[in-house]
Design an enzyme around this catalytic site. Sequence first.
Site, PDB file in Angstrom:
ATOM      1  NE  ARG A  61     -66.011 -14.882  12.003  1.00 17.87           N
ATOM      2  CZ  ARG A  61     -65.324 -14.190  13.378  1.00 17.87           C
ATOM      3  NH1 ARG A  61     -64.670 -13.737  13.226  1.00 17.87           N
ATOM      4  NH2 ARG A  61     -66.385 -13.002  12.962  1.00 17.87           N
ATOM      5  CB  ILE A 109     -69.240 -11.747  10.548  1.00 13.58           C
ATOM      6  CG1 ILE A 109     -68.227 -11.168   9.456  1.00 13.58           C
ATOM      7  CG2 ILE A 109     -69.573 -12.809  10.252  1.00 13.58           C
ATOM      8  CD1 ILE A 109     -67.084 -12.449   8.278  1.00 13.58           C
ATOM      9  CB  SER A 110     -72.347 -11.161  14.196  1.00  8.46           C
ATOM     10  OG  SER A 110     -73.491 -10.685  14.148  1.00  8.46           O
ATOM     11  CD  GLN A 111     -69.014 -11.345  19.942  1.00 11.66           C
ATOM     12  OE1 GLN A 111     -69.211 -10.040  20.595  1.00 11.66           O
ATOM     13  NE2 GLN A 111     -67.707 -11.880  20.676  1.00 11.66           N
ATOM     14  CG  PHE A 138     -77.264  -7.439  16.031  1.00  9.39           C
ATOM     15  CD1 PHE A 138     -76.543  -8.758  14.768  1.00  9.39           C
ATOM     16  CD2 PHE A 138     -77.164  -7.674  17.262  1.00  9.39           C
ATOM     17  CE1 PHE A 138     -76.267  -9.723  15.128  1.00  9.39           C
ATOM     18  CE2 PHE A 138     -77.361  -8.959  16.977  1.00  9.39           C
ATOM     19  CZ  PHE A 138     -76.557 -10.714  16.490  1.00  9.39           C
TER      20      PHE A 138
END
Length: 221
Positions: A36, A62-64, A208
Amino acid sequence: MSEDLFFLKRQKLIELLREEGINDERVLAAMGKVKRECFVDEPEKEYAYLNHPLSIGCNQTISQPYTVAFMTELLDVNPGNKVLEIGTGSGYQCAILKELGADVYSVERIEPLYLKAKENLETLDYKVNLKLGDGTLGWEENAPYDRIIVTAGSPRVPEPLFNQLAIEGIMVIPIGDTYSQDMYKIKKYLDSTGKIRKEIKTYKEFVFVPLIGKEGWDYDL
Ligand code: SAH
């Protein structure tokens, strides 16, 4: 930070995801492989394995990791599946899908992010088909897709995306207002009369960045 330290942090994150209820071993293995830290810029790298969203520039994130894992688990990807992602962002989710053996197509609307994702994925040797454009319209030329994943929040299911989903295909998409969304898992199937139907399951509650486009939110926030 050394490679080894990132490796250890990645293993710890996988344990955390397990504790949080992610139990698909394929998803955990994929998340355990993808670096990541390679999908964010320098100041963010040291936070790459916290269970937090990370900034990728252009007001996007970027999402968790938990959210990426949860969506990927719902998507139920099998090797060889053709998968369309809307919202390439950094390219991280594309890499996870590649590790699951998918044939990946992804659309991004912001050019600098599209270019950066292309570079990130090429550097790590992930072969993904990327397109710059309005993903609410899908990517017609390569349809139908076995799976569709939308990584930005939408007011509704964009009709072109549902049309481009294969019969027996699955779409995962966050739907709601611009503050919070529920995750929808939508299965497309034919009923006994041959009519196309949606089976929908929803899961609370996520946040989001907005899906902006012709079949999403129609303004810049
Ligand atoms: N999946 C990404 C994170 C996505 S963030 C990753 O793994 O890094 C959501 C992304 O959706 C943002 O990059 C945003 O620019 C993009 N987006 C928003 N509306 C879009 C649209 N209509 N078409 C394509 N991308 C869109």
